[in-house]
Scaffold this motif. Structure first.
Motif, PDB file in Angstrom:
ATOM      1  N   TYR A 122     -14.593  12.608  -9.746  1.00 26.68           N
ATOM      2  CA  TYR A 122     -15.581  11.804  -9.042  1.00 26.68           C
ATOM      3  C   TYR A 122     -16.633  11.322 -10.036  1.00 26.68           C
ATOM      4  O   TYR A 122     -16.756  11.830 -11.152  1.00 26.68           O
ATOM      5  CB  TYR A 122     -16.309  12.649  -8.000  1.00 26.68           C
ATOM      6  CG  TYR A 122     -15.560  12.878  -6.704  1.00 26.68           C
ATOM      7  CD1 TYR A 122     -14.999  11.826  -5.993  1.00 26.68           C
ATOM      8  CD2 TYR A 122     -15.448  14.162  -6.188  1.00 26.68           C
ATOM      9  CE1 TYR A 122     -14.340  12.045  -4.791  1.00 26.68           C
ATOM     10  CE2 TYR A 122     -14.796  14.401  -4.982  1.00 26.68           C
ATOM     11  CZ  TYR A 122     -14.237  13.337  -4.287  1.00 26.68           C
ATOM     12  OH  TYR A 122     -13.597  13.558  -3.105  1.00 26.68           O
TER      13      TYR A 122
ATOM     14  N   VAL B 163      -8.113  13.009  -2.333  1.00 25.25           N
ATOM     15  CA  VAL B 163      -7.040  12.046  -2.078  1.00 25.25           C
ATOM     16  C   VAL B 163      -6.874  11.745  -0.591  1.00 25.25           C
ATOM     17  O   VAL B 163      -6.145  10.812  -0.220  1.00 25.25           O
ATOM     18  CB  VAL B 163      -5.701  12.557  -2.656  1.00 25.25           C
ATOM     19  CG1 VAL B 163      -5.811  12.722  -4.167  1.00 25.25           C
ATOM     20  CG2 VAL B 163      -5.276  13.865  -2.017  1.00 25.25           C
TER      21      VAL B 163
ATOM     22  N   LEU C 214      -2.601   7.498  -1.904  1.00 22.57           N
ATOM     23  CA  LEU C 214      -2.905   7.919  -3.271  1.00 22.57           C
ATOM     24  C   LEU C 214      -2.162   9.191  -3.643  1.00 22.57           C
ATOM     25  O   LEU C 214      -1.635   9.305  -4.760  1.00 22.57           O
ATOM     26  CB  LEU C 214      -4.416   8.135  -3.429  1.00 22.57           C
ATOM     27  CG  LEU C 214      -4.882   8.701  -4.781  1.00 22.57           C
ATOM     28  CD1 LEU C 214      -4.450   7.806  -5.931  1.00 22.57           C
ATOM     29  CD2 LEU C 214      -6.390   8.894  -4.781  1.00 22.57           C
TER      30      LEU C 214
ATOM     31  N   ASP D  96      -6.988  10.239   2.871  1.00 21.40           N
ATOM     32  CA  ASP D  96      -7.276   8.907   3.424  1.00 21.40           C
ATOM     33  C   ASP D  96      -7.509   7.841   2.354  1.00 21.40           C
ATOM     34  O   ASP D  96      -8.135   6.813   2.626  1.00 21.40           O
ATOM     35  CB  ASP D  96      -8.489   8.958   4.359  1.00 21.40           C
ATOM     36  CG  ASP D  96      -8.281   9.892   5.543  1.00 21.40           C
ATOM     37  OD1 ASP D  96      -7.137   9.982   6.019  1.00 21.40           O
ATOM     38  OD2 ASP D  96      -9.259  10.528   5.982  1.00 21.40           O
ATOM     39  N   GLN D  97      -7.022   8.076   1.145  1.00 20.27           N
ATOM     40  CA  GLN D  97      -7.140   7.085   0.081  1.00 20.27           C
ATOM     41  C   GLN D  97      -5.805   6.354  -0.082  1.00 20.27           C
ATOM     42  O   GLN D  97      -4.756   6.979  -0.184  1.00 20.27           O
ATOM     43  CB  GLN D  97      -7.511   7.759  -1.250  1.00 20.27           C
ATOM     44  CG  GLN D  97      -8.874   8.422  -1.257  1.00 20.27           C
ATOM     45  CD  GLN D  97     -10.002   7.442  -1.522  1.00 20.27           C
ATOM     46  OE1 GLN D  97      -9.815   6.227  -1.466  1.00 20.27           O
ATOM     47  NE2 GLN D  97     -11.176   7.959  -1.798  1.00 20.27           N
ATOM     48  N   TRP D  98      -5.860   5.023  -0.122  1.00 25.17           N
ATOM     49  CA  TRP D  98      -4.661   4.202  -0.264  1.00 25.17           C
ATOM     50  C   TRP D  98      -4.770   3.328  -1.502  1.00 25.17           C
ATOM     51  O   TRP D  98      -5.859   2.871  -1.846  1.00 25.17           O
ATOM     52  CB  TRP D  98      -4.479   3.308   0.963  1.00 25.17           C
ATOM     53  CG  TRP D  98      -4.068   4.074   2.199  1.00 25.17           C
ATOM     54  CD1 TRP D  98      -4.869   4.858   2.968  1.00 25.17           C
ATOM     55  CD2 TRP D  98      -2.765   4.136   2.763  1.00 25.17           C
ATOM     56  NE1 TRP D  98      -4.139   5.411   4.002  1.00 25.17           N
ATOM     57  CE2 TRP D  98      -2.840   4.983   3.900  1.00 25.17           C
ATOM     58  CE3 TRP D  98      -1.532   3.572   2.442  1.00 25.17           C
ATOM     59  CZ2 TRP D  98      -1.735   5.266   4.702  1.00 25.17           C
ATOM     60  CZ3 TRP D  98      -0.429   3.845   3.237  1.00 25.17           C
ATOM     61  CH2 TRP D  98      -0.543   4.689   4.350  1.00 25.17           C
TER      62      TRP D  98
ATOM     63  N   LYS E 233       0.809  -1.221   0.000  1.00 26.91           N
ATOM     64  CA  LYS E 233       0.000   0.000   0.000  1.00 26.91           C
ATOM     65  C   LYS E 233       0.841   1.271   0.000  1.00 26.91           C
ATOM     66  O   LYS E 233       1.900   1.331   0.614  1.00 26.91           O
ATOM     67  CB  LYS E 233      -0.918   0.026   1.235  1.00 26.91           C
ATOM     68  CG  LYS E 233      -2.060  -0.963   1.202  1.00 26.91           C
ATOM     69  CD  LYS E 233      -2.907  -0.812   2.457  1.00 26.91           C
ATOM     70  CE  LYS E 233      -4.055  -1.810   2.458  1.00 26.91           C
ATOM     71  NZ  LYS E 233      -4.841  -1.713   3.718  1.00 26.91           N
TER      72      LYS E 233
ATOM     73  N   LEU F 172     -10.035   2.020  -6.603  1.00 27.78           N
ATOM     74  CA  LEU F 172     -10.685   3.088  -5.842  1.00 27.78           C
ATOM     75  C   LEU F 172     -11.953   3.582  -6.529  1.00 27.78           C
ATOM     76  O   LEU F 172     -12.611   4.504  -6.033  1.00 27.78           O
ATOM     77  CB  LEU F 172      -9.716   4.269  -5.672  1.00 27.78           C
ATOM     78  CG  LEU F 172      -8.378   3.947  -4.992  1.00 27.78           C
ATOM     79  CD1 LEU F 172      -7.504   5.187  -4.965  1.00 27.78           C
ATOM     80  CD2 LEU F 172      -8.602   3.409  -3.597  1.00 27.78           C
TER      81      LEU F 172
END
Length: 476
Positions: A110, A67, A45, A69-71, A42, A94
């Protein structure tokens, strides 16, 4: 033992040592997570996007909230030979995508779940085409789609009509046409606002043109919209513009972020139906000549409303038809309309207009670029079932972009005038060309129903999305 106690007798020093040690091991652990399969390789992002930009010398635009907290799992294993392929692989888990805005420039988006590749779009269109081979089998398909689409929109059953009268402002007289601002209560305490343009002089019943707004800056107040509404009126039709949900004057009741909720798709469709209910109640409206046209998000509404409402006799969807994209906003694809019938797309939705006249306007700068060689032949096949191929046409502008610019308006004027027998000569100059110069472009306040500060908003107007949900449920 005493030495050890003495060494850490200062509590603050001891705490600092513990924190530093934890941070060191935490850093090592984090690094291990990024680089072993035990932790899915991981990476954040934001870090991956930075590395992609550095490696491929490109720019990726995004906001911090997108972005946060997005991994990305198995991040380093997702690198491909190009930036575009790498970004697609990185963002796939994602459910995010990028749009290519120009050479070496991408924008993180989005709500791109409805976008597939052009090739996948052609494959989907071929599959849909295989489901029917004549008028009867197509009518069966349409009979399956329509009730499902209404159910998906949460408009089956339809909410009860509000019995209040529209709010109409003082009429403004222009060169060859008049304008009145209008608000219609589509649910208890929920208003949709717009402006109604009519010919200055006319006799008998005249055509109606619904003009739903799209995702453009300045909304329905923008100049290209005013040119369009006024020119239709000067040719002999009544045209009504109206806001998107949570845009324009709808912002007096709802937050702009509410436009990105799935219920926006429902409210916008309901607004169109209720506006048409009112317009057709007018003694001078001709129910045999009812059209709808809009661009971008307004184009999505144009196709959807035409598919679901047989009162629409002509449609002109602008810069929206595509076999591989069904709209990048929940107000276009936030509800499972496009999942009906085992999966459909905007081409099939547009085909539900057949055999009613339809002009598809497209350009080379967006997802409608393939209309001439992909989408139009499909529509011609469906119209051919009725022996009416000539009633579906395409005006394509390969060097233009995503707008309802003048060349696109001119194509629409010609089509509507021909089909509805409007007086297009009334808007031509001495050179024989259509002339928009006599249209008055008004400033925003002139087009408001409820005043510059919303001071005339009715007392029963609701405020906030939570109240809207309650009102909608109660109306069912």
């Amino acid at each position: 033992m005493n030495l050890r106690v003495s060494k850490y007798s200062n509590t603050n020093v001891f705490i600092r040592w513990v924190v530093a040690t934890c941070c060191l091991f935490g850093s090592v652990a984090a690094q291990a997570q990024n680089n072993t399969s035990d932790f899915d390789y991981k990476k954040p992002l934001k870090q991956v996007l930075t590395e992609v930009q550095d490696r491929f010398h490109v720019k990726v635009k995004y906001s911090e909230d997108m972005v946060k907290d997005q991994w990305v799992p198995y991040a380093d294993w997702r690198y491909k030979t190009t930036a575009a392929k790498t970004l697609a692989a990185v963002l796939a888990p994602l459910d995010m995508k990028v749009n290519e805005e120009g050479p070496n420039t991408f924008k993180l988006k989005y709500f791109e779940y409805s976008r597939i590749t052009p090739e996948e779009g052609r494959e989907k269109l071929a599959y849909l085409s295989s489901l029917y081979h004549d008028k009867a089998s197509w009518e069966n398909r349409k009979a399956d789609l329509k009730p499902c689409m209404l159910q998906a929109l949460q408009l089956s059953p339809m909410p009860a009509k509000v019995k209040s009268k529209p709010i109409i402002t003082k009429k403004r007289v222009m060169d060859g046409y008049t304008v009145e601002n209008i608000a219609i209560e589509t649910l208890p305490g929920v208003y949709v606002c717009g402006s109604l343009y009519k010919p200055l002089k006319y006799k008998g019943k005249i055509p109606v043109v619904l003009c739903p707004d799209g995702h453009f800056g300045d909304g329905r107040y923008r100049a290209d919209g005013q040119y369009r509404y006024a020119m239709l009126a000067r040719m002999g039709a009544m045209a009504i513009s109206y806001d998107l949900f949570a845009w324009g004057e709808s912002l007096l009741q709802f937050d702009g972020k509410d436009h990105r909720r799935s219920l926006a798709m429902t409210i916008q469709a309901l607004n169109s139906f209720r506006i048409l209910d009112y317009i057709l109640s007018l003694k001078d409206a001709d129910p045999t000549r009812v059209a709808i046209t809009g661009a971008s998000g307004g184009g999505s509404q144009t196709m959807l409303v035409t598919a679901l409402d047989d009162r629409i006799k002509l449609s002109v969807p602008v810069v929206m038809l595509s076999s591989y994209f069904s709209g990048g906003c929940p107000c276009e694809s936030g509800l499972p309309v496009h999942l009906c019938g085992g999966g459909t797309n905007n081409d099939e939705v547009a085909a539900m207009a057949a055999p009613r006249p339809q002009l598809v306007i497209s350009d080379g700068g967006d997802w409608s670029a393939n209309v001439p060689d992909t989408d139009l032949p499909y529509l011609q096949k469906i119209y051919g079932y009725y022996g009416k191929i000539e009633l579906v046409q395409n005006a394509h502008f390969p060097k233009e972009g995503h707008d309802y610019g003048k060349s696109k308006r001119l194509a629409m004027y010609d089509f509507v005038a021909k089909q509805f027998h409007l007086n297009i000569d009334a808007v031509k100059g001495v050179d024989g060309k259509v002339d928009e110069s006599k249209v008055t472009i008004e400033k925003y306040p002139a087009m408001y129903v409820f005043g510059p500060k919303g001071e005339n908003l009715p007392a029963n107007a609701i405020h906030g999305f939570e109240q809207l949900e309650k009102v909608f449920v109660a109306a069912k």
